[in-house]
Scaffold this motif. Structure first.
Motif, PDB file in Angstrom:
ATOM      1  N   LEU A  14     -11.141  -8.554  13.336  1.00 21.49           N
ATOM      2  CA  LEU A  14     -10.970  -9.603  12.328  1.00 21.49           C
ATOM      3  C   LEU A  14     -11.028 -11.000  12.924  1.00 21.49           C
ATOM      4  O   LEU A  14     -11.624 -11.916  12.350  1.00 21.49           O
ATOM      5  N   LEU A  15     -10.404 -11.186  14.101  1.00 22.31           N
ATOM      6  CA  LEU A  15     -10.250 -12.523  14.675  1.00 22.31           C
ATOM      7  C   LEU A  15     -11.118 -12.789  15.892  1.00 22.31           C
ATOM      8  O   LEU A  15     -11.182 -13.926  16.363  1.00 22.31           O
ATOM      9  N   ASP A  16     -11.749 -11.743  16.440  1.00 22.50           N
ATOM     10  CA  ASP A  16     -12.599 -11.898  17.624  1.00 22.50           C
ATOM     11  C   ASP A  16     -11.833 -12.563  18.765  1.00 22.50           C
ATOM     12  O   ASP A  16     -12.322 -13.495  19.412  1.00 22.50           O
ATOM     13  N   ILE A  17     -10.619 -12.098  19.014  1.00 22.82           N
ATOM     14  CA  ILE A  17      -9.781 -12.673  20.053  1.00 22.82           C
ATOM     15  C   ILE A  17     -10.221 -12.219  21.440  1.00 22.82           C
ATOM     16  O   ILE A  17     -10.957 -11.254  21.591  1.00 22.82           O
ATOM     17  N   ASP A  18      -9.734 -12.933  22.463  1.00 23.75           N
ATOM     18  CA  ASP A  18     -10.148 -12.672  23.839  1.00 23.75           C
ATOM     19  C   ASP A  18      -9.311 -11.616  24.540  1.00 23.75           C
ATOM     20  O   ASP A  18      -9.773 -10.998  25.496  1.00 23.75           O
ATOM     21  N   ARG A  19      -8.077 -11.427  24.117  1.00 27.59           N
ATOM     22  CA  ARG A  19      -7.240 -10.417  24.754  1.00 27.59           C
ATOM     23  C   ARG A  19      -6.080 -10.044  23.846  1.00 27.59           C
ATOM     24  O   ARG A  19      -5.728 -10.789  22.915  1.00 27.59           O
ATOM     25  N   VAL A  20      -5.477  -8.911  24.163  1.00 30.38           N
ATOM     26  CA  VAL A  20      -4.313  -8.409  23.432  1.00 30.38           C
ATOM     27  C   VAL A  20      -3.180  -8.212  24.431  1.00 30.38           C
ATOM     28  O   VAL A  20      -3.389  -7.660  25.520  1.00 30.38           O
ATOM     29  N   VAL A  21      -1.994  -8.669  24.068  1.00 29.95           N
ATOM     30  CA  VAL A  21      -0.818  -8.523  24.915  1.00 29.95           C
ATOM     31  C   VAL A  21       0.208  -7.681  24.169  1.00 29.95           C
ATOM     32  O   VAL A  21       0.553  -7.995  23.022  1.00 29.95           O
ATOM     33  N   LEU A  22       0.677  -6.615  24.794  1.00 29.62           N
ATOM     34  CA  LEU A  22       1.700  -5.754  24.192  1.00 29.62           C
ATOM     35  C   LEU A  22       3.064  -6.085  24.779  1.00 29.62           C
ATOM     36  O   LEU A  22       3.199  -6.306  25.984  1.00 29.62           O
ATOM     37  N   GLY A  23       4.088  -6.103  23.928  1.00 28.01           N
ATOM     38  CA  GLY A  23       5.440  -6.370  24.388  1.00 28.01           C
ATOM     39  C   GLY A  23       6.466  -5.726  23.488  1.00 28.01           C
ATOM     40  O   GLY A  23       6.121  -5.027  22.525  1.00 28.01           O
ATOM     41  N   GLY A  24       7.716  -5.956  23.787  1.00 28.52           N
ATOM     42  CA  GLY A  24       8.813  -5.360  23.031  1.00 28.52           C
ATOM     43  C   GLY A  24       9.435  -4.215  23.803  1.00 28.52           C
ATOM     44  O   GLY A  24       8.786  -3.578  24.632  1.00 28.52           O
ATOM     45  N   ARG A  25      10.703  -3.958  23.514  1.00 24.77           N
ATOM     46  CA  ARG A  25      11.421  -2.960  24.317  1.00 24.77           C
ATOM     47  C   ARG A  25      10.869  -1.548  24.152  1.00 24.77           C
ATOM     48  O   ARG A  25      10.944  -0.740  25.067  1.00 24.77           O
ATOM     49  N   THR A  26      10.306  -1.235  22.969  1.00 22.95           N
ATOM     50  CA  THR A  26       9.739   0.105  22.778  1.00 22.95           C
ATOM     51  C   THR A  26       8.517   0.295  23.667  1.00 22.95           C
ATOM     52  O   THR A  26       8.342   1.342  24.304  1.00 22.95           O
ATOM     53  N   VAL A  27       7.661  -0.705  23.726  1.00 25.14           N
ATOM     54  CA  VAL A  27       6.522  -0.655  24.643  1.00 25.14           C
ATOM     55  C   VAL A  27       7.020  -0.629  26.084  1.00 25.14           C
ATOM     56  O   VAL A  27       6.503   0.114  26.929  1.00 25.14           O
TER      57      VAL A  27
END
Length: 410
Positions: free
Chosen positions: A336-349
């Motif tokens: 949808l946004l054609d972004i350059d990267r994805v960052v995952l976070g949060g305590r479950t991750v």
């Protein structure tokens, strides 16, 4: 972020120019930067840079860091930021715990605490716990046992009772720039940044119908905490705060999405060099996109939301399925946004980062192959990166000092 890379030699823009210089000092770190380099990178005249750096030195925000050889003439004097010249508090109000950090101007955490929190309790109780933890962290660095639940009551006087608050000035300017509080007789606190579950209105610091906690709808969290502590307060969504903090650490203004999976699921979007909040701070409600029309009910009132499916898989102990579902949403966002990267976070991750990275990456790569868009976008996690939401909350206070303001009317 929303900032100009070039300075202006107009007296009316003195604070803007000082922020540009201060940000370059921040980025340079201990190595420092010369006045000539500052002039080249800001477009300001050498005379303007000299005046600004003189004011910053006089205010204790900058200092000499030695000398550097030049191509001709005498060695150049190198300047650096004085990190402990100011501090900010970052608060992460999660649904079941509160994290608070105290960071210096360089973004380094100098004290932190974590305590259980019942976000479903009355707003007054939550604010009291938050104010108490702020007071505790302002007492200075604490030991390893600071992660345990605190039973201290808040140390701040009621509004108007005289809190010992002193006036502060904008960097390199002579005018008042807000209120600060002394810490341990040596540190100065510029304010409190609060990262809370959305949706909310970041301009007024008012929470809306937080998923699962409708009693917060319309609550003026910013004003309430400011009245309790006597400090300036800024409120934003937890995912936005994390994205802001990550953007300040990045080498360039590349577009990215921060996906936070903890007790809920949301996204922080950094697009076009700025934090994207949307007109009503509604951007990033990633967890409530419908991916199964007849799926299980979600606490938001809908059905088949990606958050509901992810958390159900987590509850069943099926981390691989949770990662697959999260990957589906991430791939949708990339397309949808054609972004350059994805960052995952949060305590479950954070509890199983390798499994989440593998699962999410597999879906993103499969989508890229299917769509013929070339290599899949990079995917990383914040595992081992400290407390990105709380630290990002502190940057809600510090970023404007360096001219690094967020987008959408921030």
């Amino acid at each position: 972020m929303n900032r100009s890379n070039a300075g202006a030699n107009l007296p009316t823009l003195r604070s803007h120019n000082a922020a540009l210089v201060l940000d370059l000092l921040r980025v340079a770190g201990e190595r420092g930067i010369s006045r000539l380099e500052l002039a080249e990178r800001t477009g300001l005249t050498p005379q303007a840079v000299s005046k600004i750096t003189a004011r910053l030195r006089a205010e204790g925000l900058a200092t000499e860091a030695g000398h550097r050889a030049s191509t001709g003439g005498k060695p150049r004097t190198v300047l650096r930021l004085v990190p402990d010249a100011g501090h900010a508090v970052g608060l992460h109000l999660d649904r079941d715990e509160l994290t608070v950090v105290l960071v210096d101007l360089a973004g380094t955490v100098v004290a932190s605490r974590r305590t259980p929190l019942d976000f479903g309790a009355s707003a007054g109780e939550v604010v009291a716990v938050a104010a108490g933890e702020v007071g505790a962290v302002l007492g200075g660095p604490v030991g390893a046992d600071a992660e345990a639940e605190s039973s201290r009551s808040h140390p701040f006087p009621e509004p108007g009772a005289g809190s010992g608050i002193s006036a502060a000035s904008a960097p390199g300017d002579g005018g008042a720039g807000g209120t600060t509080a002394p810490v341990g007789g040596a540190r100065t606190v510029l304010g409190i940044g609060v990262a809370a579950p959305g949706p909310l209105d970041h301009r007024g610091g008012v929470l809306h119908r937080v998923t699962g906690f409708p009693q917060w709808d319309g609550y003026p969290l910013q004003d309430a905490l400011a009245a309790r502590t006597g400090l300036p307060v800024v409120v934003d969504k937890d995912t936005n705060a994390a994205a802001l903090g990550l953007a300040l650490r990045a080498d360039g203004p590349r577009d990215f999405a921060y996906l936070h999976l903890g007790t809920g699921l949301g996204a922080g979007l950094f697009l076009g060099g700025a934090l994207h909040r949307g007109a009503r701070t509604g951007a990033g409600e990633f967890g409530h996109q419908t991916v199964a029309l007849d799926g299980p009910p979600c606490s938001c009132g809908g059905r088949g939301c990606i958050e509901a499916l992810c958390l159900a898989a987590v509850a069943d102990g099926d981390v691989a399925e949770a990662a697959r579902v999260l990957g589906t949403g991430a791939a949708n966002l990339v397309g949808l946004l054609d972004i350059d990267r994805v960052v995952l976070g949060g305590r479950t991750v954070g509890a199983d980062p390798d499994t989440y990275v593998r699962g999410v990456r597999a879906v993103i790569e499969e989508r890229a192959r299917r769509d013929g868009t070339g290599a899949a976008v990079p995917l990383v996690t914040t595992a081992g990166a400290g407390r990105p939401v709380a630290e990002g909350a502190a940057q809600l206070v510090l970023a404007p000092l360096f001219g690094r303001v967020g987008g959408d009317g921030a």
